[in-house]
Motif scaffolding. Structure first.
Motif, short mmCIF file in Angstrom:
data_model
loop_
_atom_site.label_atom_id
_atom_site.label_comp_id
_atom_site.label_asym_id
_atom_site.label_seq_id
_atom_site.Cartn_x
_atom_site.Cartn_y
_atom_site.Cartn_z
N GLY A 109 -40.02 61.15 38.36
CA GLY A 109 -41.09 61.45 39.13
C GLY A 109 -40.48 61.14 40.68
O GLY A 109 -40.99 61.93 41.64
N ALA A 110 -39.67 60.17 40.81
CA ALA A 110 -38.90 59.98 42.30
C ALA A 110 -38.39 61.17 42.61
O ALA A 110 -38.57 61.67 43.84
N GLN A 139 -48.23 60.51 37.46
CA GLN A 139 -49.31 59.60 36.55
C GLN A 139 -50.42 60.38 36.08
O GLN A 139 -50.93 60.40 34.88
N LYS A 178 -43.40 61.94 34.06
CA LYS A 178 -43.85 61.26 32.88
C LYS A 178 -44.42 62.13 31.74
O LYS A 178 -43.45 62.12 31.02
N ASP A 222 -49.40 64.01 44.37
CA ASP A 222 -48.33 63.17 43.48
C ASP A 222 -49.13 63.15 42.20
O ASP A 222 -50.07 62.25 42.18
N1 PMP Z 1 -45.28 58.65 41.19
C1 PMP Z 1 -46.14 58.12 40.72
C2 PMP Z 1 -47.53 58.31 41.13
C3 PMP Z 1 -45.79 57.23 39.82
O1 PMP Z 1 -46.76 56.49 39.07
C4 PMP Z 1 -44.51 56.93 39.58
C5 PMP Z 1 -44.21 56.02 38.25
N2 PMP Z 1 -44.70 54.84 37.87
C6 PMP Z 1 -43.50 57.72 40.16
C7 PMP Z 1 -43.90 58.61 41.23
C8 PMP Z 1 -42.27 57.62 39.75
O2 PMP Z 1 -41.64 58.09 38.80
P1 PMP Z 1 -40.20 57.79 38.20
O3 PMP Z 1 -40.27 56.55 37.55
O4 PMP Z 1 -40.25 58.92 36.98
O5 PMP Z 1 -39.08 57.85 39.11
#
Ligand code: PMP
Length: 409
Positions: A111-112, A228, A254, A225
């Motif tokens: 996600g990041a 989730q 995710k 985003d």
């Molecule tokens: N965006 C959202 C809305 C998230 O909930 C999360 C993780 N909880 C992230 C980004 C980051 O995802 P990742 O841990 O796969 O980098």
């Protein structure tokens, strides 16, 4: 001798104490196997999992169609970089595009990383001098320095300054604050359509539509985003489809690959080419394993009617939990869409999580007081009842002052 000999539970804890950086708070449980919404630990204890894989296992643990697709792909081609074409990545991009807003995909692993791509695409598309992105208090976008800077929660920033400049923090739900924050350097608005980490917070009526209108008025990109909330979690393919607003860019991870690591950024066709060749990359992004897993996940959701099922299951949870809220004043509010559910308490939620763990139920608490459930679409009604029975009983006992469980986190 093999480097992996079978160890006792305590010996496994010992390995972590000695060799694994302690940046996570872990429960003293070693998980060894999962099937559907059940997992088992190294002592043979069974748990019902209402928070499988921190939202990644939306299809339950080890979903058969995903496992089969991955097993088959593993013997053919595990990884090739993006200097080559693969058929699977093309199909995957098409499948995601057709289920969203007909944009184009960039693939990554988390996600990041998807949000980093969105930030870079925004700067490249909007051109020199327009780099500011409006984000929202309580939001969560990841832990890399860019996505962390976009995360308007000071507790995650401690000791890490200076952050990446250009993020402007606004109260979630406050359109007027957004309007006032926009200036000539503003390039985008970035938001979780439903906040997850921030406590399962739903957008006030008209808020997302208002952001769309502001973005259009000022030529800003609207970034959702959906790391989730996406991939079917809310009973629609993407949460924004519940609100009839379409973003310019969307980020996913995710549940995207049925429990395997994978991320993606989708961008409208008019914007996507601004991420020019050579300007961004991810070595493992869109690899054949992730691609076939992602395709299998989509196919499983469609052939098994799981979007409709997510809605029905969500209603079942909400019905049970709202009933609890009626008779138990420790529950401030129950909210959710589909299988993204929050039970806000008027007290710290940690004792509830710990006691549920002891009774064989895995849940999460976020933002201090919000019990968060991100259940799988594959649950049976009976499993929902089993989970709700335990959770409701524990919350009621907590309200009566009767919980004593202590679990070292
Ligand atoms: N965006 C959202 C809305 C998230 O909930 C999360 C993780 N909880 C992230 C980004 C980051 O995802 P990742 O841990 O796969 O980098």
């Amino acid at each position: 001798m093999s480097i992996t000999t079978h160890l006792s539970t305590d010996e496994i804890f010992g390995l972590f104490r000695q060799y694994v950086i302690p940046n996570y708070r872990r429960y003293p449980v070693v998980l060894v196997r999962g099937e559907g919404v059940e997992v088992w630990d190294s002592e043979g204890k069974r748990y019902l999992d209402l928070f499988p894989g921190w939202g990644c296992n939306l299809l339950g643990h080890c979903p058969v169609p995903v496992v089969t697709a991955v097993q088959e792909q593993l013997t053919r081609l595990i990884h090739v970089p993006n200097t080559w074409f693969t058929e699977a990545q093309g199909h995957w991009a098409k499948a995601l595009s057709e289920r969203s807003f007909h944009g184009m995909a960039f693939f990554c692993n988390s996600g990041a990383e998807a949000n980093e791509a969105a930030i870079k695409l925004t700067r490249l598309h909007q051109g020199p001098g327009r780099y500011k992105i409006i984000v929202f208090e309580g939001g969560f976008h990841g832990r890399t320095m860019g996505s962390l800077s976009a995360t308007a929660q000071p507790k995650y920033h401690e000791g890490l300054h200076p952050l990446l400049p250009g993020f402007s923090y606004c109260p979630y739900g406050d359109l007027e604050a957004v309007r006032q924050r926009i200036d000539g350097e503003t390039a985008a608005i970035m938001i979780e359509p439903i906040q997850g980490e921030g406590g399962v917070v739903l957008p006030p009526n008209g808020f997302l539509q208002g952001l769309r209108a502001l973005a259009d008025e000022h030529q800003l990109l609207l970034i959702f985003d959906e790391v989730q909330s996406g991939c079917g979690r809310t009973g629609e393919w993407f949460a924004y489809q519940n609100f009839e607003v379409v973003p310019d860019i969307m980020t996913l991870a995710k549940a995207l690959c049925g429990g395997l690591p994978g991320g993606a950024m989708l961008a409208r066709k008019e914007i996507a080419p601004s991420l020019r060749a050579g300007m961004h990359a991810s070595t493992f992004g869109g690899n054949p394993i992730a691609a076939v897993a992602g395709l299998a996940a989509i196919e499983m959701i469609e052939t098994q009617g799981l979007l409709e099922r997510a809605k029905a299951l969500g209603n079942l949870f909400l019905e049970r939990l709202r009933d609890l809220a009626q008779r138990c004043s420790i529950v401030r509010e129950v909210r959710g869409v589909g299988l993204m559910i929050g039970v806000e308490l008027v007290a710290d939620g940690t004792p509830v999580v710990n006691e549920c763990l002891r009774r064989g139920l895995l849940i999460n608490c976020t933002h201090g007081t919000v019990i968060r459930l991100l259940p799988a679409m594959t649950m049976t009604d009976d499993q929902v009842y089993e989970g709700c029975d335990i959770l409701c009983r524990v919350i009621e006992e907590y309200a009566q002052g009767g919980l004593e469980t202590k679990v070292e986190a």
